[in-house]
Write an enzyme that holds these catalytic residues in place. Structure first.
Site, mmCIF file in Angstrom:
data_model
loop_
_atom_site.group_PDB
_atom_site.id
_atom_site.type_symbol
_atom_site.label_atom_id
_atom_site.label_comp_id
_atom_site.label_asym_id
_atom_site.label_seq_id
_atom_site.Cartn_x
_atom_site.Cartn_y
_atom_site.Cartn_z
ATOM 1 N N ARG A 85 -11.492 -18.098 -21.846
ATOM 2 C CA ARG A 85 -11.193 -19.376 -21.187
ATOM 3 C C ARG A 85 -11.848 -20.515 -21.968
ATOM 4 O O ARG A 85 -13.002 -20.389 -22.385
ATOM 5 C CB ARG A 85 -11.722 -19.346 -19.755
ATOM 6 N N ARG A 112 -12.620 -5.493 -17.000
ATOM 7 C CA ARG A 112 -11.440 -4.651 -17.266
ATOM 8 C C ARG A 112 -10.795 -4.944 -18.621
ATOM 9 O O ARG A 112 -10.378 -4.045 -19.343
ATOM 10 C CB ARG A 112 -10.409 -4.860 -16.149
ATOM 11 N N HIS A 156 -2.446 -20.212 -25.584
ATOM 12 C CA HIS A 156 -2.803 -19.578 -24.309
ATOM 13 C C HIS A 156 -1.679 -18.643 -23.834
ATOM 14 O O HIS A 156 -1.104 -18.845 -22.753
ATOM 15 C CB HIS A 156 -3.130 -20.634 -23.242
ATOM 16 N N GLU A 188 -7.433 -27.981 -22.817
ATOM 17 C CA GLU A 188 -6.022 -27.631 -23.054
ATOM 18 C C GLU A 188 -5.121 -28.563 -22.262
ATOM 19 O O GLU A 188 -5.468 -28.922 -21.140
ATOM 20 C CB GLU A 188 -5.758 -26.186 -22.593
#
Ligand code: DGY
Length: 324
Positions: free
Chosen positions: A238, A156, A285, A267
């Site tokens: 990611r 999507r 992020h 992270e």
């Protein structure tokens, strides 16, 4: 007696109000992340949880949470869930797909434009008092209009990125394990190619694939070497999909021109070498971070949890086998 639920990080008050209608809620509005031990202790007597991408739900934790029936992530990504372990213990898992597509695609475009036009580098220079006046060759960037856009991962969010490329008159290539239906390809104005072809032909490569064992270091030294020297890489998927050390080498050596990044390995302790590079735009992020989108994500997680704990099928169930 109301069932007990834990919300592991700060959420909007209305999300807590919704949950309090049905459950005894423990909230962490102080927003200090739980260590794995603190999470296990906080969840030990809970029936359900609302979690974020830093909360690891695995065998060791589940063994300490005998009452747990559902864990609902505030994220479309769910690589923090060991879904097999959750299914084995009959714990439902859910995510928040759909509600963040537009915000994430918009931010991808912010990264594309900022990287191609060297926006953050130019702003830092201006703020440092370096600007003496207009120059013909000052901060020359790359044309986005008409450039070839390569989208890796055409779910999507990838599709929403492709639709936004129409305004920039860009040829769009995409790589996805499953080819889109012809009508969707036409709608996205995108052509399906192999990953190698996409890397070789694109001026801008943007990543939108979930992280899993299969996509670990999907983009490493070998793939970066296949890109054009003038190309830019955009990453808002990611951490772990890109080999960050290999990317730093490629940015230093001119293998590719620049990168725009929202996500990193390890992270928030990302590789500090990124900070030394001028040809990289760095964001913490925040691709889905608009007020409406983050509210909608948290509300959707709450809807999933309410359904799971009241005997209904959660709208975004990840492990349907638990209900069989
Ligand atoms: C997601 O939804 O997976 C995002 O990375 C959270 O910001």
């Amino acid at each position: 007696m109301k069932q007990k639920v834990l919300v592991t990080r700060e959420v909007f008050e209305e999300v807590l109000d919704t949950l309090r209608a049905d459950f005894d809620v423990t909230a962490n509005q102080a927003d200090k992340p739980y260590s794995p031990e603190e999470l296990a202790q906080a969840l030990a007597d809970k029936d359900g949880a609302i979690t974020v991408l830093t909360d690891r739900i695995d065998t060791a934790l589940l063994a300490r949470c005998p009452k747990l029936k559902a864990v609902c992530n505030i994220a479309v990504g769910y690589n923090n869930f060991d879904l097999k372990a959750m299914s084995a213990r009959g714990v439902l898992g859910t995510n928040t797909p759909g509600v963040l597509d537009a915000a994430t695609a918009d931010f991808t475009w912010a990264l594309i434009l900022a990287t191609a036009r060297r926006l953050t580098e130019a702003e830092a220079w201006l703020r440092a008092g370096e600007w003496q006046g207009w120059k013909l060759k000052q901060f020359l960037g790359m044309d986005v209009q008409g450039a070839t856009l390569g989208i890796v991962g055409m779910g999507r969010i990838g599709q929403a990125v492709a639709r936004r490329a129409r305004g920039f008159d860009m040829p769009v290539l995409y790589y996805n394990r499953t080819r889109l239906a012809p009508a969707l390809e036409r709608d996205c104005n995108a052509r399906h190619v192999s990953l190698d072809e996409l890397l070789a032909q694109s001026d801008i490569v943007t990543l939108h694939t979930p992280y899993s064992a299969d996509s670990h270091h999907l983009i490493g030294a070998a793939q970066l070497a296949k890109m054009k020297k003038t190309a830019i890489l955009i990453h808002a998927a990611r951490g772990g999909v890109v080999d960050d050390a290999a990317l730093i080498t490629a940015l230093n050596s001119g293998t590719i021109a620049a990168a725009g990044l929202d996500v990193y390995e390890n992270e928030p302790k990302f590789n500090p070498e990124f900070l030394k590079l001028r040809n990289v735009v760095l964001a913490p992020h925040i691709a889905s971070a608009t007020t409406n989108t983050r509210r909608n994500m948290a509300m959707l997680a709450a809807r999933n949890l309410t359904a799971a704990l009241t005997g209904e099928r959660p709208p975004n169930l990840l492990n349907a086998e638990v209900l069989k």
